[in-house]
Design a protein around this motif. Structure first.
Motif, PDB file in Angstrom:
ATOM      1  N   ALA A  55      73.268  14.890 -41.942  1.00  0.00           N
ATOM      2  CA  ALA A  55      72.077  14.030 -41.925  1.00  0.00           C
ATOM      3  C   ALA A  55      71.016  14.666 -41.039  1.00  0.00           C
ATOM      4  CB  ALA A  55      72.430  12.648 -41.406  1.00  0.00           C
ATOM      5  N   MET A  56      69.753  14.456 -41.426  1.00  0.00           N
ATOM      6  CA  MET A  56      68.632  14.998 -40.661  1.00  0.00           C
ATOM      7  C   MET A  56      68.093  13.932 -39.720  1.00  0.00           C
ATOM      8  SD  MET A  56      66.995  17.718 -42.814  1.00  0.00           S
ATOM      9  CE  MET A  56      65.389  17.052 -43.176  1.00  0.00           C
ATOM     10  N   PRO A  57      67.470  14.360 -38.613  1.00  0.00           N
ATOM     11  CA  PRO A  57      66.874  13.385 -37.700  1.00  0.00           C
ATOM     12  C   PRO A  57      65.903  12.471 -38.454  1.00  0.00           C
ATOM     13  CG  PRO A  57      66.650  15.635 -36.841  1.00  0.00           C
ATOM     14  CD  PRO A  57      67.242  15.746 -38.197  1.00  0.00           C
ATOM     15  N   GLY A  58      65.987  11.183 -38.234  1.00  0.00           N
ATOM     16  CA  GLY A  58      65.096  10.231 -38.883  1.00  0.00           C
ATOM     17  C   GLY A  58      65.617   9.700 -40.204  1.00  0.00           C
ATOM     18  N   GLU A  59      66.660  10.319 -40.716  1.00  0.00           N
ATOM     19  CA  GLU A  59      67.204   9.868 -42.003  1.00  0.00           C
ATOM     20  C   GLU A  59      67.845   8.482 -41.869  1.00  0.00           C
ATOM     21  OE1 GLU A  59      69.353  13.041 -43.917  1.00  0.00           O
ATOM     22  OE2 GLU A  59      70.475  11.596 -45.148  1.00  0.00           O
ATOM     23  N   VAL A  60      67.496   7.595 -42.805  1.00  0.00           N
ATOM     24  CA  VAL A  60      68.089   6.261 -42.822  1.00  0.00           C
ATOM     25  C   VAL A  60      69.408   6.339 -43.576  1.00  0.00           C
ATOM     26  CG1 VAL A  60      67.803   3.853 -43.496  1.00  0.00           C
ATOM     27  CG2 VAL A  60      65.807   5.188 -42.797  1.00  0.00           C
ATOM     28  N   LEU A  61      70.490   6.074 -42.885  1.00  0.00           N
ATOM     29  CA  LEU A  61      71.823   6.236 -43.471  1.00  0.00           C
ATOM     30  C   LEU A  61      72.314   4.935 -44.075  1.00  0.00           C
ATOM     31  CD1 LEU A  61      73.091   8.345 -40.494  1.00  0.00           C
ATOM     32  CD2 LEU A  61      72.693   9.176 -42.818  1.00  0.00           C
ATOM     33  N   VAL A  62      71.957   3.827 -43.438  1.00  0.00           N
ATOM     34  CA  VAL A  62      72.391   2.502 -43.887  1.00  0.00           C
ATOM     35  C   VAL A  62      71.210   1.562 -43.706  1.00  0.00           C
ATOM     36  CG1 VAL A  62      73.774   0.524 -43.108  1.00  0.00           C
ATOM     37  CG2 VAL A  62      74.884   2.729 -43.469  1.00  0.00           C
ATOM     38  N   ARG A  63      70.964   0.763 -44.723  1.00  0.00           N
ATOM     39  CA  ARG A  63      69.837  -0.177 -44.661  1.00  0.00           C
ATOM     40  C   ARG A  63      70.356  -1.608 -44.699  1.00  0.00           C
ATOM     41  NH1 ARG A  63      64.656   2.050 -45.587  1.00  0.00           N
ATOM     42  NH2 ARG A  63      65.315   3.894 -46.732  1.00  0.00           N
ATOM     43  N   ARG A  64      69.925  -2.388 -43.721  1.00  0.00           N
ATOM     44  CA  ARG A  64      70.307  -3.795 -43.654  1.00  0.00           C
ATOM     45  C   ARG A  64      69.998  -4.490 -44.980  1.00  0.00           C
ATOM     46  NH1 ARG A  64      71.035  -8.245 -40.266  1.00  0.00           N
ATOM     47  NH2 ARG A  64      69.708 -10.022 -40.827  1.00  0.00           N
ATOM     48  N   GLY A  65      70.957  -5.319 -45.454  1.00  0.00           N
ATOM     49  CA  GLY A  65      70.742  -6.089 -46.675  1.00  0.00           C
ATOM     50  C   GLY A  65      71.240  -5.388 -47.928  1.00  0.00           C
ATOM     51  N   GLU A  66      71.464  -4.064 -47.848  1.00  0.00           N
ATOM     52  CA  GLU A  66      71.949  -3.354 -49.036  1.00  0.00           C
ATOM     53  C   GLU A  66      73.454  -3.503 -49.180  1.00  0.00           C
ATOM     54  OE1 GLU A  66      70.530   0.694 -49.143  1.00  0.00           O
ATOM     55  OE2 GLU A  66      68.518   0.030 -49.757  1.00  0.00           O
ATOM     56  N   SER A 124      80.953  13.023 -36.594  1.00  0.00           N
ATOM     57  CA  SER A 124      81.665  14.164 -36.022  1.00  0.00           C
ATOM     58  C   SER A 124      80.811  14.826 -34.944  1.00  0.00           C
ATOM     59  CB  SER A 124      82.003  15.139 -37.137  1.00  0.00           C
ATOM     60  OG  SER A 124      82.722  16.200 -36.623  1.00  0.00           O
ATOM     61  N   SER A 125      79.514  14.905 -35.190  1.00  0.00           N
ATOM     62  CA  SER A 125      78.590  15.331 -34.138  1.00  0.00           C
ATOM     63  C   SER A 125      77.227  14.733 -34.405  1.00  0.00           C
ATOM     64  CB  SER A 125      78.515  16.860 -34.078  1.00  0.00           C
ATOM     65  OG  SER A 125      77.857  17.348 -35.218  1.00  0.00           O
ATOM     66  N   GLY A 126      76.432  14.623 -33.340  1.00  0.00           N
ATOM     67  CA  GLY A 126      75.106  14.036 -33.476  1.00  0.00           C
ATOM     68  C   GLY A 126      75.087  12.615 -32.945  1.00  0.00           C
ATOM     69  N   ALA A 127      74.048  11.867 -33.296  1.00  0.00           N
ATOM     70  CA  ALA A 127      73.910  10.502 -32.800  1.00  0.00           C
ATOM     71  C   ALA A 127      73.086   9.679 -33.784  1.00  0.00           C
ATOM     72  CB  ALA A 127      73.235  10.498 -31.433  1.00  0.00           C
ATOM     73  N   VAL A 128      73.361   8.389 -33.829  1.00  0.00           N
ATOM     74  CA  VAL A 128      72.605   7.473 -34.682  1.00  0.00           C
ATOM     75  C   VAL A 128      72.194   6.259 -33.865  1.00  0.00           C
ATOM     76  CG1 VAL A 128      73.948   8.176 -36.715  1.00  0.00           C
ATOM     77  CG2 VAL A 128      74.596   6.089 -35.481  1.00  0.00           C
ATOM     78  N   ALA A 129      71.169   5.547 -34.350  1.00  0.00           N
ATOM     79  CA  ALA A 129      70.755   4.290 -33.737  1.00  0.00           C
ATOM     80  C   ALA A 129      71.032   3.155 -34.709  1.00  0.00           C
ATOM     81  CB  ALA A 129      69.271   4.336 -33.396  1.00  0.00           C
ATOM     82  N   VAL A 133      70.923   1.782 -39.874  1.00  0.00           N
ATOM     83  CA  VAL A 133      71.472   2.890 -39.086  1.00  0.00           C
ATOM     84  C   VAL A 133      70.660   4.142 -39.424  1.00  0.00           C
ATOM     85  CG1 VAL A 133      73.507   4.242 -38.489  1.00  0.00           C
ATOM     86  CG2 VAL A 133      73.769   1.833 -39.171  1.00  0.00           C
ATOM     87  N   VAL A 134      70.059   4.732 -38.384  1.00  0.00           N
ATOM     88  CA  VAL A 134      69.174   5.885 -38.556  1.00  0.00           C
ATOM     89  C   VAL A 134      69.683   7.057 -37.714  1.00  0.00           C
ATOM     90  CG1 VAL A 134      66.789   6.703 -38.272  1.00  0.00           C
ATOM     91  CG2 VAL A 134      67.209   4.320 -38.890  1.00  0.00           C
ATOM     92  N   ALA A 135      69.677   8.245 -38.287  1.00  0.00           N
ATOM     93  CA  ALA A 135      70.096   9.443 -37.546  1.00  0.00           C
ATOM     94  C   ALA A 135      69.070   9.767 -36.465  1.00  0.00           C
ATOM     95  CB  ALA A 135      70.253  10.619 -38.504  1.00  0.00           C
ATOM     96  N   LEU A 136      69.531  10.025 -35.250  1.00  0.00           N
ATOM     97  CA  LEU A 136      68.645  10.381 -34.138  1.00  0.00           C
ATOM     98  C   LEU A 136      68.547  11.894 -33.979  1.00  0.00           C
ATOM     99  CD1 LEU A 136      69.901   7.822 -31.449  1.00  0.00           C
ATOM    100  CD2 LEU A 136      67.731   7.758 -32.695  1.00  0.00           C
ATOM    101  N   ALA A 137      69.448  12.603 -34.641  1.00  0.00           N
ATOM    102  CA  ALA A 137      69.515  14.063 -34.520  1.00  0.00           C
ATOM    103  C   ALA A 137      70.184  14.574 -35.781  1.00  0.00           C
ATOM    104  CB  ALA A 137      70.350  14.429 -33.302  1.00  0.00           C
ATOM    105  N   TYR A 138      70.347  15.893 -35.878  1.00  0.00           N
ATOM    106  CA  TYR A 138      71.180  16.402 -36.957  1.00  0.00           C
ATOM    107  C   TYR A 138      72.594  15.886 -36.728  1.00  0.00           C
ATOM    108  CZ  TYR A 138      67.459  19.397 -38.547  1.00  0.00           C
ATOM    109  OH  TYR A 138      66.277  19.835 -39.056  1.00  0.00           O
ATOM    110  N   CYS A 139      73.176  15.288 -37.750  1.00  0.00           N
ATOM    111  CA  CYS A 139      74.515  14.708 -37.607  1.00  0.00           C
ATOM    112  C   CYS A 139      75.464  15.306 -38.626  1.00  0.00           C
ATOM    113  CB  CYS A 139      74.480  13.193 -37.873  1.00  0.00           C
ATOM    114  SG  CYS A 139      73.488  12.244 -36.731  1.00  0.00           S
ATOM    115  N   ARG A 140      76.650  15.604 -38.171  1.00  0.00           N
ATOM    116  CA  ARG A 140      77.738  15.896 -39.098  1.00  0.00           C
ATOM    117  C   ARG A 140      78.535  14.616 -39.275  1.00  0.00           C
ATOM    118  NH1 ARG A 140      78.236  20.755 -35.907  1.00  0.00           N
ATOM    119  NH2 ARG A 140      77.628  22.564 -37.151  1.00  0.00           N
TER     120      ARG A 140
END
Ligand code: CMP
Length: 140
Positions: A39-50, A59-64, A97-104
């Motif tokens: 995942a790239m920084p800023g990528e929306v991985l999960v959207r509320r309501g979907e 595995s690495s990185g961080a999300v909000a 849930v949004v990626a804060l950095a490059y995430c594995r």
């Protein structure tokens, strides 16, 4: 399989404490079900309501994690997981849930999630315990 992410699924799984103590046959099984994803920084991985069809291990990185009941976003990092609630409760996603950095990430599809938890009581216990805390409105 080794992807261009630079790490094999086995290496990625090694970074998730939830899988640390598992017997080799269990690990092999899990390894076949998890799909590595970047995942790239800023990528929306999960959207509320979907509707949710998979969960994710970081595995690495961080999300909000952002949800209306929380004053501050919750930050999750290496070894954490998210997206389990929609699968456990058969309800729409309860947070963004949004990626804060490059995430594995390691992605587990709904059906495989249920088979794995049915096969492994310890794994179910661990996932349920964390899910229970997250279901409480004020949980951080
Ligand atoms: P799900 O509802 O499938 O999609 C949004 C995800 O955000 C949810 O699953 C949890 O994995 C995660 N989440 C929800 N609330 C919290 C919380 N309080 N702390 C950490 N993660 C959370």
């Amino acid at each position: 399989p080794r992807l261009d992410l630079g790490l094999s699924t086995t290496e990625l799984i090694g970074r998730v404490p939830l899988f640390a103590g598992l017997a080799p046959d269990r690990l092999g099984r899990i390894e076949r079900l998890l799909r590595p994803s970047l995942a790239m920084p800023g990528e929306v991985l999960v959207r509320r309501g979907e509707r949710g069809d998979s969960m994710y291990f970081i595995s690495s990185g961080a999300v909000a994690v952002t949800l209306p009941g929380l004053a501050q976003p919750v930050r999750l990092g290496s070894g954490d997981f998210f997206g389990e609630l929609a699968l456990l409760d058969d309800r729409p996603r309860n947070a963004d849930v949004v990626a804060l950095a490059y995430c594995r990430l390691l992605v587990l599809d709904r059906r495989d999630f249920h088979s794995l938890l049915d096969e492994d009581a310890d794994l179910r216990g661990h996932v349920e315990e964390i899910a229970a805390a997250r279901r409480m409105p004020a949980a951080g």
